[in-house]
Enzyme design. Sequence first.
Site, PDB file in Angstrom:
ATOM      1  N   HIS A  99       4.929  -0.531   3.793  1.00  0.00           N
ATOM      2  CA  HIS A  99       3.775   0.354   4.043  1.00  0.00           C
ATOM      3  C   HIS A  99       2.563  -0.138   3.250  1.00  0.00           C
ATOM      4  O   HIS A  99       1.456  -0.251   3.804  1.00  0.00           O
ATOM      5  CB  HIS A  99       4.160   1.775   3.636  1.00  0.00           C
ATOM      6  CG  HIS A  99       3.069   2.787   3.798  1.00  0.00           C
ATOM      7  ND1 HIS A  99       3.068   3.725   4.798  1.00  0.00           N
ATOM      8  CD2 HIS A  99       1.935   3.014   3.078  1.00  0.00           C
ATOM      9  CE1 HIS A  99       1.989   4.488   4.691  1.00  0.00           C
ATOM     10  NE2 HIS A  99       1.293   4.074   3.648  1.00  0.00           N
ATOM     11  N   GLU A 100       2.759  -0.421   1.957  1.00  0.00           N
ATOM     12  CA  GLU A 100       1.664  -0.885   1.112  1.00  0.00           C
ATOM     13  C   GLU A 100       1.180  -2.268   1.520  1.00  0.00           C
ATOM     14  O   GLU A 100      -0.011  -2.578   1.417  1.00  0.00           O
ATOM     15  CB  GLU A 100       2.097  -0.890  -0.354  1.00  0.00           C
ATOM     16  CG  GLU A 100       2.381   0.474  -0.928  1.00  0.00           C
ATOM     17  CD  GLU A 100       1.200   1.411  -0.783  1.00  0.00           C
ATOM     18  OE1 GLU A 100       0.049   0.974  -1.007  1.00  0.00           O
ATOM     19  OE2 GLU A 100       1.411   2.575  -0.423  1.00  0.00           O
ATOM     20  N   HIS A 138      -1.488  -2.017   4.203  1.00  0.00           N
ATOM     21  CA  HIS A 138      -2.836  -1.829   3.650  1.00  0.00           C
ATOM     22  C   HIS A 138      -3.370  -3.140   3.058  1.00  0.00           C
ATOM     23  O   HIS A 138      -4.511  -3.528   3.303  1.00  0.00           O
ATOM     24  CB  HIS A 138      -2.816  -0.782   2.539  1.00  0.00           C
ATOM     25  CG  HIS A 138      -2.465   0.593   2.987  1.00  0.00           C
ATOM     26  ND1 HIS A 138      -3.251   1.334   3.839  1.00  0.00           N
ATOM     27  CD2 HIS A 138      -1.404   1.392   2.676  1.00  0.00           C
ATOM     28  CE1 HIS A 138      -2.696   2.515   4.038  1.00  0.00           C
ATOM     29  NE2 HIS A 138      -1.581   2.569   3.339  1.00  0.00           N
TER      30      HIS A 138
END
Length: 415
Positions: free
Chosen positions: A65-66, A69
């Site tokens: 998920h990170e 980004h």
Amino acid sequence: MGQGWQVGRVFGIPLYIDRSWFLVILLFTFLNGSDWQATYPQWGALAWGMGFVVSLLLFASVLLHELGHSLVARSQGITVRSITLFLFGGMAAIERESNTPGQAFQVAIAGPLVSFALFALLQGAAVVLPGDHPLHELLLYLANINFVLGVFNLLPGLPLDGGQVLKTAVWKLTGNRFQGMRWAARSGQVLGWLAISFGLLLTLLGSGNGLWLGLLGWFALQNAILYHRLSQLQETLLTLTAAEAMTRDFRVIEGTLSLREFADCYLLLADRQPTAYFVATDGRYRGYLDPQALNHVERSRWEVTPVEELAVPLRAIATVKESDSLAKTVCTLEEQQQRFVTVLTPADAVAGVIDRGDVLLALAKRLHWQLGKQDIQRLKQERHYPPELQLLELAKTALQFQGSDRGTPLVSEVR
């Protein structure tokens, strides 16, 4: 939260693990291990091993998920300083804000999109396995976790991704980053208080999930408040001018004065030394005089050497204009590693001086901070601000957008 221990790099991005990560891994291992042991009692101790594996896979999902980004931010030329896994998930620390609302939206939405993609992939993989197969349940569990992670992060309040999305929407509509930040930060505070209240209610009703929900709410509330304060600080850095922060703590010395006369009248007999001395002749400023420069001149020549010979031209020292923002002043002061900067009038005359104590005092007056005289005096002597302020980074980010609209604070993307 500290940065923790670096355990490697992912796509060249340093990966850190905070101390709190070990606590939540133990907790999740116990909870997942208990569930696996209840479902498959014949596994015995292997169920606890499976619980540990599931916990690691959960944080692998958070890491992906990170990375969503981070990689989108990096594609925009933004440096990603690190990714940290901790008690409440993960955090990607980025160097600066995206240049446009559209680009900021891309960075914000990338994380949830990765989580939803993982949900679809894991769900699809589970379908092809028999329903009673342990791996089937494992994949379904991870799929559901990623779905919840994606949905939860889309809640419209900072520090969640949904708060970043809300910020970009308001930024796009109003053309003002600060407006977007304020809306998203206030929304985050409301969500934080709701989570704390609901968590307390669940705890009173005997639910074990209430404490965890309350902790999440507290974390969200604290970070939303931090976003709001950083936004205020950066806006102040842009709106305050050098003229508003400067002091007249300097002396103008006649250029024909000898070094001996200067030492006797201004260095030996004065009760206190001003921040700076400037040399002028015929009504024109010749430059800055550093008292330490006298040590490089033979004492026997002090009587015949005028101070103007030691004056450093104003163009060779750190200067700003009266109309320059405090953000530019901070950048000039820090990047040139000077004790103070000289403020010039439009006619290039000396209007005042600003040191770190003056910067902090101007911010304190505007933002109603409580600062003691000792704090100000210490900053006047030191060559750095308290590290927790990140004042140089905030000022640089503000100046990046000056002229189009006002900037947003440099903060990490937090999940």
